[in-house]
Write a protein that holds these residues in place. Structure first.
Motif, PDB file in Angstrom:
ATOM      1  N   ALA A 124       4.760  35.220  40.837  1.00 36.67           N
ATOM      2  CA  ALA A 124       5.483  33.942  40.901  1.00 36.67           C
ATOM      3  C   ALA A 124       6.598  33.953  39.870  1.00 36.67           C
ATOM      4  O   ALA A 124       6.528  34.655  38.854  1.00 36.67           O
ATOM      5  CB  ALA A 124       4.537  32.770  40.637  1.00 36.67           C
ATOM      6  N   GLN A 125       7.626  33.178  40.159  1.00 33.28           N
ATOM      7  CA  GLN A 125       8.755  32.999  39.241  1.00 33.28           C
ATOM      8  C   GLN A 125       8.960  31.507  39.034  1.00 33.28           C
ATOM      9  O   GLN A 125       8.862  30.727  39.978  1.00 33.28           O
ATOM     10  CB  GLN A 125      10.018  33.634  39.817  1.00 33.28           C
ATOM     11  N   VAL A 126       9.245  31.122  37.788  1.00 34.36           N
ATOM     12  CA  VAL A 126       9.416  29.708  37.448  1.00 34.36           C
ATOM     13  C   VAL A 126      10.899  29.394  37.291  1.00 34.36           C
ATOM     14  O   VAL A 126      11.670  30.208  36.786  1.00 34.36           O
ATOM     15  CB  VAL A 126       8.653  29.366  36.149  1.00 34.36           C
ATOM     16  N   GLY A 127      11.284  28.185  37.710  1.00 32.91           N
ATOM     17  CA  GLY A 127      12.689  27.793  37.727  1.00 32.91           C
ATOM     18  C   GLY A 127      13.255  27.386  36.381  1.00 32.91           C
ATOM     19  O   GLY A 127      13.796  26.274  36.248  1.00 32.91           O
ATOM     20  N   PHE A 128      13.153  28.264  35.397  1.00 30.40           N
ATOM     21  CA  PHE A 128      13.826  28.035  34.120  1.00 30.40           C
ATOM     22  C   PHE A 128      15.286  28.472  34.288  1.00 30.40           C
ATOM     23  O   PHE A 128      15.702  29.547  33.849  1.00 30.40           O
ATOM     24  CB  PHE A 128      13.155  28.840  33.009  1.00 30.40           C
ATOM     25  N   LYS A 129      16.074  27.633  34.913  1.00 27.55           N
ATOM     26  CA  LYS A 129      17.422  28.017  35.350  1.00 27.55           C
ATOM     27  C   LYS A 129      18.324  28.471  34.209  1.00 27.55           C
ATOM     28  O   LYS A 129      19.146  29.373  34.374  1.00 27.55           O
ATOM     29  CB  LYS A 129      18.085  26.841  36.068  1.00 27.55           C
ATOM     30  N   LYS A 130      18.189  27.838  33.021  1.00 20.17           N
ATOM     31  CA  LYS A 130      19.110  28.145  31.930  1.00 20.17           C
ATOM     32  C   LYS A 130      18.998  29.601  31.487  1.00 20.17           C
ATOM     33  O   LYS A 130      19.962  30.188  31.004  1.00 20.17           O
ATOM     34  CB  LYS A 130      18.876  27.196  30.753  1.00 20.17           C
ATOM     35  N   VAL A 131      17.824  30.182  31.630  1.00 19.32           N
ATOM     36  CA  VAL A 131      17.642  31.581  31.270  1.00 19.32           C
ATOM     37  C   VAL A 131      18.525  32.481  32.136  1.00 19.32           C
ATOM     38  O   VAL A 131      18.944  33.559  31.703  1.00 19.32           O
ATOM     39  CB  VAL A 131      16.153  31.977  31.412  1.00 19.32           C
ATOM     40  N   PHE A 132      18.832  32.029  33.363  1.00 14.64           N
ATOM     41  CA  PHE A 132      19.646  32.821  34.278  1.00 14.64           C
ATOM     42  C   PHE A 132      21.128  32.454  34.237  1.00 14.64           C
ATOM     43  O   PHE A 132      21.928  33.082  34.933  1.00 14.64           O
ATOM     44  CB  PHE A 132      19.128  32.644  35.712  1.00 14.64           C
ATOM     45  N   SER A 133      21.505  31.461  33.453  1.00 10.41           N
ATOM     46  CA  SER A 133      22.920  31.084  33.406  1.00 10.41           C
ATOM     47  C   SER A 133      23.733  32.210  32.782  1.00 10.41           C
ATOM     48  O   SER A 133      23.261  32.905  31.873  1.00 10.41           O
ATOM     49  CB  SER A 133      23.106  29.796  32.599  1.00 10.41           C
ATOM     50  N   PRO A 134      24.962  32.447  33.249  1.00 13.18           N
ATOM     51  CA  PRO A 134      25.785  33.531  32.692  1.00 13.18           C
ATOM     52  C   PRO A 134      25.976  33.425  31.188  1.00 13.18           C
ATOM     53  O   PRO A 134      25.981  34.450  30.488  1.00 13.18           O
ATOM     54  CB  PRO A 134      27.110  33.370  33.446  1.00 13.18           C
ATOM     55  N   ASP A 188       9.702  17.539  31.006  1.00  5.39           N
ATOM     56  CA  ASP A 188      10.649  17.964  32.031  1.00  5.39           C
ATOM     57  C   ASP A 188      11.901  18.598  31.429  1.00  5.39           C
ATOM     58  O   ASP A 188      12.458  19.543  31.988  1.00  5.39           O
ATOM     59  CB  ASP A 188      11.043  16.739  32.881  1.00  5.39           C
ATOM     60  N   ASP A 189      12.341  18.081  30.281  1.00  4.98           N
ATOM     61  CA  ASP A 189      13.569  18.580  29.661  1.00  4.98           C
ATOM     62  C   ASP A 189      13.325  19.696  28.644  1.00  4.98           C
ATOM     63  O   ASP A 189      14.082  20.664  28.567  1.00  4.98           O
ATOM     64  CB  ASP A 189      14.317  17.440  28.951  1.00  4.98           C
ATOM     65  N   PHE A 190      12.260  19.563  27.845  1.00  2.82           N
ATOM     66  CA  PHE A 190      12.076  20.495  26.730  1.00  2.82           C
ATOM     67  C   PHE A 190      11.725  21.901  27.196  1.00  2.82           C
ATOM     68  O   PHE A 190      11.947  22.865  26.456  1.00  2.82           O
ATOM     69  CB  PHE A 190      11.001  19.971  25.782  1.00  2.82           C
ATOM     70  N   VAL A 191      11.190  22.045  28.414  1.00  3.45           N
ATOM     71  CA  VAL A 191      10.915  23.401  28.900  1.00  3.45           C
ATOM     72  C   VAL A 191      12.202  24.222  28.973  1.00  3.45           C
ATOM     73  O   VAL A 191      12.162  25.448  28.861  1.00  3.45           O
ATOM     74  CB  VAL A 191      10.209  23.392  30.277  1.00  3.45           C
ATOM     75  N   HIS A 192      13.355  23.553  29.161  1.00  6.77           N
ATOM     76  CA  HIS A 192      14.628  24.279  29.144  1.00  6.77           C
ATOM     77  C   HIS A 192      14.851  24.912  27.768  1.00  6.77           C
ATOM     78  O   HIS A 192      15.184  26.091  27.652  1.00  6.77           O
ATOM     79  CB  HIS A 192      15.781  23.327  29.460  1.00  6.77           C
ATOM     80  N   VAL A 193      14.691  24.104  26.722  1.00  6.17           N
ATOM     81  CA  VAL A 193      14.887  24.594  25.366  1.00  6.17           C
ATOM     82  C   VAL A 193      13.903  25.720  25.061  1.00  6.17           C
ATOM     83  O   VAL A 193      14.277  26.793  24.558  1.00  6.17           O
ATOM     84  CB  VAL A 193      14.704  23.456  24.349  1.00  6.17           C
ATOM     85  N   ALA A 194      12.631  25.487  25.371  1.00  5.61           N
ATOM     86  CA  ALA A 194      11.587  26.464  25.062  1.00  5.61           C
ATOM     87  C   ALA A 194      11.807  27.776  25.810  1.00  5.61           C
ATOM     88  O   ALA A 194      11.590  28.862  25.255  1.00  5.61           O
ATOM     89  CB  ALA A 194      10.213  25.884  25.388  1.00  5.61           C
ATOM     90  N   SER A 195      12.245  27.697  27.068  1.00  2.00           N
ATOM     91  CA  SER A 195      12.445  28.922  27.851  1.00  2.00           C
ATOM     92  C   SER A 195      13.638  29.717  27.346  1.00  2.00           C
ATOM     93  O   SER A 195      13.594  30.953  27.305  1.00  2.00           O
ATOM     94  CB  SER A 195      12.612  28.582  29.336  1.00  2.00           C
ATOM     95  N   VAL A 196      14.712  29.041  26.944  1.00  4.86           N
ATOM     96  CA  VAL A 196      15.880  29.738  26.406  1.00  4.86           C
ATOM     97  C   VAL A 196      15.525  30.418  25.086  1.00  4.86           C
ATOM     98  O   VAL A 196      15.895  31.578  24.845  1.00  4.86           O
ATOM     99  CB  VAL A 196      17.066  28.766  26.226  1.00  4.86           C
ATOM    100  N   LEU A 197      14.800  29.722  24.222  1.00  2.30           N
ATOM    101  CA  LEU A 197      14.388  30.316  22.950  1.00  2.30           C
ATOM    102  C   LEU A 197      13.482  31.520  23.190  1.00  2.30           C
ATOM    103  O   LEU A 197      13.603  32.554  22.511  1.00  2.30           O
ATOM    104  CB  LEU A 197      13.669  29.281  22.087  1.00  2.30           C
ATOM    105  N   ASP A 198      12.571  31.400  24.147  1.00  2.00           N
ATOM    106  CA  ASP A 198      11.676  32.509  24.450  1.00  2.00           C
ATOM    107  C   ASP A 198      12.464  33.729  24.907  1.00  2.00           C
ATOM    108  O   ASP A 198      12.147  34.862  24.532  1.00  2.00           O
ATOM    109  CB  ASP A 198      10.683  32.084  25.540  1.00  2.00           C
ATOM    110  N   LEU A 204       3.511  31.015  30.500  1.00  2.00           N
ATOM    111  CA  LEU A 204       2.370  30.834  29.606  1.00  2.00           C
ATOM    112  C   LEU A 204       2.837  30.704  28.162  1.00  2.00           C
ATOM    113  O   LEU A 204       2.323  29.859  27.410  1.00  2.00           O
ATOM    114  CB  LEU A 204       1.419  32.026  29.749  1.00  2.00           C
ATOM    115  N   ARG A 205       3.820  31.493  27.762  1.00  2.00           N
ATOM    116  CA  ARG A 205       4.348  31.385  26.394  1.00  2.00           C
ATOM    117  C   ARG A 205       5.025  30.035  26.175  1.00  2.00           C
ATOM    118  O   ARG A 205       4.862  29.407  25.121  1.00  2.00           O
ATOM    119  CB  ARG A 205       5.330  32.530  26.111  1.00  2.00           C
ATOM    120  N   VAL A 206       5.794  29.592  27.156  1.00  2.00           N
ATOM    121  CA  VAL A 206       6.483  28.300  27.050  1.00  2.00           C
ATOM    122  C   VAL A 206       5.477  27.162  26.927  1.00  2.00           C
ATOM    123  O   VAL A 206       5.611  26.267  26.078  1.00  2.00           O
ATOM    124  CB  VAL A 206       7.407  28.088  28.265  1.00  2.00           C
TER     125      VAL A 206
END
Length: 422
Positions: A139-149, A194-204, A348-350
């Motif tokens: 499975a893949q999770v939609g942490f979109k910011k990680v994929f932003s250019p 809903d919002d903080f997962v963006h921050v956490a995923s980018v930091l990860d 899981l880390r996030v």
């Protein structure tokens, strides 16, 4: 099968057949549009409790897509290669609905892309990990910011030899810290997840997992999260929605060893390579000195989107990473290989980071599964310089400069190669 390519041309290929579970606004605005630019994927079926919505979504797909109101029925009757799930939160508990829905699909051996947040806690993510292992899929999770250019380029910049290791970072984001983190029945608690997962995923992705955190909250809801990493990296996350609604939602600065980079509004990226602003007090130009190692064009690099031409990269789905994450998922399904980013291990880390945030304020807490913080604070050693005129020992003047008390010659202590000056 003949399909339309990215330029509207006719192509012959065998696309992956995807099912979509959840026909809501986010699916319509942000999930389906970028898939139009991926000819290797076709939406074969839609599923939603509302039959009319499922039927209309199938019609809007512009293909022979089917529709269902029952997930079991869709999975049993359709020949699918993967499933996209966008189902939101439970009305009663406030918890994301993904774990039970996604787990059922994974057990059938079908890859899943799911929107964020993937779960309310690590238990929900582990449920999906077990199901993926049972079904032999991923499975893949939609942490979109990680994929932003821009985030992807930021990651590349921090890996440059000249950048050095990451020593410090600051992330500012427009969301308040709830008084009770983890309470998903409250609007602020659900907004935060809903919002903080963006921050956490980018930091990860960019920095890696922290080992220890402390949370400080003000009465207005403004908050500070302090992170310590096992390698000595430290970081802060500043949270508040009290700023003007006209200002950028986020700002992320990463500092290396003599270099740093700043990403603002998820799109405007500045890189400051190693350089020297000139000697304190006597510099006559605001431009960096020109030398063998620093040509006239030496200085900050700046990137920002271009919106004048009809390029795809100017669209929000490309700037924000929606397209790139869907492209990654489709490629993973086609190759039958797990995604390299935003898999269930990253989820899981996030969620482990988010779980550790819950609790009292102003106290250090260890993040489960991460190494202990063991580094020691070291006092910088004294420096010794000799006056090139008098030959006497020079004295520390103000923390930055050294002076000869006999003739008044001064020099910088920041770089040993600095030229002395009177």
């Amino acid at each position: 099968m003949t399909v339309l390519g990215g330029e509207g041309e006719i192509r012959s290929l065998r696309p992956v057949r995807l099912g979509v579970v959840g026909c809501g606004g986010h699916t319509y605005r942000n999930v389906l549009p970028p898939l139009r630019q991926i000819p290797e994927a076709v939406i074969a079926s839609f599923c939603d409790h509302n039959e009319e919505k499922a039927r209309l979504y199938a019609r809007a797909a512009g293909s022979d897509a089917t529709w269902h109101t029952d997930l079991h029925e869709m999975l049993s009757s359709e020949d699918l290669d993967g499933v996209i799930v966008v189902v939101g939160f439970d009305d009663e508990s406030g918890e994301p609905l993904y774990p039970p829905v996604v787990a059922e699909i994974l057990r059938r051996g079908l890859p899943v892309w799911m929107e964020k947040p993937p779960a309310a806690d690590t238990l929900g993510v582990r449920q999906m990990i077990d199901a993926a292992r049972e079904g032999g899929t991923f499975a893949q999770v939609g942490f979109k910011k990680v994929f932003s250019p821009a985030v992807d380029r930021l990651k590349q910049l921090t890996a440059l030899p000249d950048f050095g290791r990451i020593t410090q970072y600051t992330y500012t984001y427009d969301v308040d810290l709830p008084a009770e983190i983890g309470n998903l029945r409250s609007p602020s608690g659900r907004r935060f997840l809903d919002d903080f997962v963006h921050v956490a995923s980018v930091l990860d992705y960019v920095v890696g997992s922290a080992s220890q955190i402390q949370v400080v909250r003000g009465p207005s809801g403004a908050g500070i999260v302090v992170n310590q990493h096992a390698d000595g990296t430290i970081g802060t996350i500043s949270l508040s929605s009290a700023a003007s609604g006209l200002s950028p939602v986020e700002r992320f600065e990463v500092v290396g060893e003599g270099a740093n980079a700043v990403l603002e509004n998820g799109a405007y990226l500045r890189y400051y390579p190693p350089g020297d602003r000139g000697p304190y007090g006597t510099s006559t130009s605001y431009l960096p000195p020109v030398g063998v190692a620093s040509p006239p064009d030496h200085g900050p690099r700046i990137w920002e989107p271009e919106f004048s031409l009809g390029n795809l990269h100017g669209g929000s789905h490309f700037v924000q990473g929606y397209y790139h994450q869907m492209r990654h998922f489709v490629d993973s399904v086609r190759s039958k290989r797990p995604p390299q980013r935003c898999d269930l291990a990253a989820a899981l880390r996030v969620m482990s980071f988010l779980e550790t945030l819950a609790g009292g304020f102003c106290e250090w807490r260890d993040i489960a599964g991460q190494p202990q913080v063991t580094y020691q604070h070291v006092v910088d050693a004294p420096q010794s310089f000799t006056c090139s005129v008098c030959g006497n020992a020079m004295t520390l003047k103000d923390g930055w400069n050294y002076v000869c008390r006999t003739c008044g010659l001064t020099r910088s202590g920041q770089q040993s190669a600095d030229a002395a000056r009177v």
